[in-house]
Design a protein around this motif. Sequence first.
Motif: not given
Length: 309
Positions: A82, A85, A89
């Motif tokens: 996580r 990611l 982003n």
Amino acid sequence: MRVLVTGATGFVGRHLVPALLDAGHDVVVFVREAGRYDGPADVEVVEGDIFEPETVEPAMVGVDAAYYLIHSMQSGGDFEARDRLAARNFINAADAAGVERVVYLGGLGEEHDQLSAHLRSRREVEHILASSSPELTTLRAAIIVGAGSASFDMVRQLAKRLPVMVTPQWVETRCQPIAIEDVVAYLVGVLDHPETAGETYEIGGPDVLTYREMLQRVGTQLGQSPRIVPVPVLTPRLSSYWIGLVTDVETGVARPLIEGLRNPVVVTDDRIRDIVDVEETPFDIAVERALLEERDSTTVPAETPTTTP
């Protein structure tokens, strides 16, 4: 300067936003629920989720510099994926919007010391943020002392609740804690120094202590004198369960924090002191301020799942 703060509702973010306003910056905060944001009124609030890229891009519009104060430690065993990611982003949106600078608060620790999963993830995020066009300034810190800091809260609760502690050998590990006020001063200060763009700096307070010494000194301020008995058989996993039993710190948070305690986290490169002028706060004074703030506040907001080291 127009500045974006992600993780604005977390421990560091709550202190950083008003300091940026005081320094004369226009501040945008990126939060998951705009209606629940209770920070300063003089900010622009953008609602979104770091894991939904289409919601991140609007927050970057017109931004000169962006702070990345996000982590996913409370999400459980998948926090490393996580973290990757979220960082991708963020930096993709910053790059697309033409953001010139990114400031990241990471963790101290030498990579050759076999970093814990938590510290390793912080370093991986650092590499991801550095892989794109915006110039990255990284500040690496150890335990941040302040009311609402998960790591300091763990130390405080242990010192208060246990007169005798059977602990792992990590109590002899050296650490260089830093007051939240000093962290914020460095975070704000680097924006005034263009030469810090593209650089990595280590920040710490004036005291280098073992975790045993920290526990004992916090205990003294709480009117306790904890007796600490280190044993070699108490593993990080068992330690995290023990922390969960005797403190309010969730096991999912305690375990990565505990595993990180085996790594010495001491400043070896203090170049930042010659660039940003900060009067570093002694550990005992930082603890005194944190305890006073906790006593003066009926509730201290907990760190959100995607904020701060």
